[in-house]
Design an enzyme around this catalytic site. Structure first.
Site, PDB file in Angstrom:
ATOM      1  CG  HIS A 293      43.931  37.486  49.441  1.00 41.22           C
ATOM      2  ND1 HIS A 293      43.761  38.336  51.268  1.00 41.22           N
ATOM      3  CD2 HIS A 293      44.729  38.853  49.111  1.00 41.22           C
ATOM      4  CE1 HIS A 293      43.724  39.238  51.104  1.00 41.22           C
ATOM      5  NE2 HIS A 293      44.278  39.647  50.083  1.00 41.22           N
ATOM      6  CG  HIS A 336      53.719  39.347  48.587  1.00 43.68           C
ATOM      7  ND1 HIS A 336      52.951  39.565  49.471  1.00 43.68           N
ATOM      8  CD2 HIS A 336      53.649  40.078  48.061  1.00 43.68           C
ATOM      9  CE1 HIS A 336      52.623  41.470  49.554  1.00 43.68           C
ATOM     10  NE2 HIS A 336      53.327  41.425  47.943  1.00 43.68           N
ATOM     11  CD  GLU A 342      53.868  45.361  47.210  1.00 41.94           C
ATOM     12  OE1 GLU A 342      53.104  45.930  48.443  1.00 41.94           O
ATOM     13  OE2 GLU A 342      53.847  44.078  46.789  1.00 41.94           O
ATOM     14  CG  HIS A 366      57.162  46.470  52.039  1.00 37.16           C
ATOM     15  ND1 HIS A 366      55.091  46.677  52.395  1.00 37.16           N
ATOM     16  CD2 HIS A 366      57.437  46.368  52.923  1.00 37.16           C
ATOM     17  CE1 HIS A 366      55.180  47.118  53.682  1.00 37.16           C
ATOM     18  NE2 HIS A 366      56.782  45.668  54.124  1.00 37.16           N
ATOM     19  CG  HIS A 372      56.277  43.149  51.546  1.00 39.19           C
ATOM     20  ND1 HIS A 372      56.908  42.464  50.608  1.00 39.19           N
ATOM     21  CD2 HIS A 372      54.966  43.152  51.471  1.00 39.19           C
ATOM     22  CE1 HIS A 372      56.195  43.030  49.304  1.00 39.19           C
ATOM     23  NE2 HIS A 372      55.025  43.165  50.522  1.00 39.19           N
TER      24      HIS A 372
END
Length: 435
Positions: A293, A336, A342, A366, A372
């Site tokens: 990803h 992560h 964010e 976050h 999260h």
């Protein structure tokens, strides 16, 4: 508003940061000189500079406006009270290092326009130091009529979530619907009309370096957001007589002054400082076609750089419809902790990492190094999913990502929309270690 035959059939000009030239009356643009002794039609030349005069040419942003009266013609400013629009981080708030989430902020009973409907959820940095951003929601129920707004503290990035916005600016008109975004530069006067009635959305007020397109690096010359898909307005001006109230954000405070004329009196303009809109459906998504990803930076639409190369004052990132085809891969965003902070919102649809808990019009935060990732339901589903090609469709989430820690406002911390049980969405992730 009126436009001239020279722009008939055109509502917009293409290109981000391009040199534009447009006139609402043929012959209104001077030829060969920016500030002639006598401008056509007895107009006043006025320069608006979005960067320092000596900024490198490729970064320099400025436009010449040719208007019926210059901006200096206005009354005296008085303080204007709007207690919910905050500027910069309030470091007196002790914020634990925990994830945060809000349900959609509800509309209030009283009718308010765009100015009075802004509610700051979180902010960082310092407008006086020209660093950081603020993340706002707007909850508006009536149009701005003989009222205009100008933000001297930062540029404003609009992300509508419910209802269209008609943003009338000094340089022309932008019609922006959910799924599109708009960017109004620092210092440009505008007003907001609501053709669909109740309107809700998000704003990134950027105090730092101007948003620009990110570099593409190994991606090459094509991909992500294309400059030509950004649209700047053609010149238009109001002919209706009558005064305006001008609300100005300056130094973290709001001020109000009367004007005897409309501020939307620019008959022609040219330059590369302009409001623009962009349809996120035109974003060319880049992703993995083998395994793993990729980092969410591949979804960056616009970036505001800081003094540290590669570490942004703010990145504007979207998660639009896209195909997932990776093999032997956990396809939702992985768990992560990130140096960057964010702030996230959802325009429509469902976000794949929080299928039930994140609603359109809501928000999450976050901060730096706060863990999260997918909730229990998303993890279980993705771990067992058939990895056939799959399209995530009818969805649009976004992120304001900043190197600076976001501090929620008192409004955000006291709002009934705050989900105080948000962290429980990970409580069921058990230790299933099997040596």
């Amino acid at each position: 508003m009126t436009t001239n035959a020279s722009d008939t059939g055109r509502r917009y000009q293409s290109g981000f940061g391009n040199e534009h030239a447009t006139e609402a009356m043929a012959g209104a643009l001077p030829q060969g000189r920016n500030s002639p002794q006598r401008a056509p039609f007895a107009l006043y030349p006025e320069l608006i500079s979005g960067t320092a005069f000596t900024a490198p040419r490729h970064e320099n942003r400025r436009s010449w406006l040719y208007r019926r009266q210059p901006s200096v013609v206005s009354g005296r400013y008085q303080p204007y009270v709007q207690p919910h629009w905050k500027t910069g981080a309030d470091r007196a708030i002790a914020l634990p290092p925990e994830p945060m989430r809000w349900a959609p902020i509800p509309f209030e009973a009283a009718e308010v326009d765009f100015v009075d409907g802004i509610r700051t959820l979180a902010a960082n940095g310092d407008a006086e130091a020209q660093t950081g951003v603020a993340a706002h929601v707007y909850l508006a129920s009536r149009s701005m009529e003989r009222r205009a707004l100008v933000d001297a503290d930062g540029e404003m990035l609009f992300v509508p979530q419910q209802g269209r916005l008609v943003i009338t600016t000094e340089m022309g008109v932008l019609d922006v619907k959910p799924g599109e975004i708009a960017l109004v530069p620092r210092g440009v006067v505008f007003k907001v009309a609501l053709p669909d009635g109740l309107s809700r959305g998000y704003i990134c007020e950027n105090y730092g370096a101007q948003f620009r397109l990110p570099e593409l690096g190994p991606i090459g010359s094509n991909g992500l957001a294309n400059a030509r898909d950004f649209q700047a307005p053609v010149a238009a001006f109001e002919q209706d007589a009558g005064g305006y109230e001008l609300v100005k954000k300056f130094g973290g405070r709001l001020w109000s002054a009367p004007m005897q004329q409309s501020p939307f009196n620019v008959v022609a303009w040219h330059g590369n400082l302009a409001p623009v809109k962009y349809d996120t459906a035109n974003f060319m998504v880049i992703g993995s076609i083998s395994f793993d990803h990729p980092d969410p930076s591949i979804f960056t639409v616009l970036t505001s750089p800081s003094d540290t190369p590669g570490t942004a004052n703010c990145d504007f990132v979207i998660f639009p419809p896209r195909w997932l085809v990776m093999e032997d891969t956990f396809r939702p965003p992985w768990y992560h902790r990130n140096l960057m902070s964010e702030f996230m919102g959802l325009v429509y649809g469902q976000y794949d990492a929080k299928p039930g808990g994140f609603k359109p019009g809501g928000a999450s935060l976050h901060n730096s190094m706060v863990p999260h990732g997918p909730d229990e339901e998303a993890f279980d589903k993705a771990s067992q999913a058939d990895l056939a090609p799959h399209k995530l469709d009818h969805t649009l989430a976004f992120m304001f990502e900043s190197r600076y820690r976001f501090i929620p406002t008192e409004f955000a911390l006291q709002s009934p929309a705050l989900d105080t049980d948000y962290a429980d969405c990970w409580a069921g992730l058990k230790d299933s270690f099997k040596p």
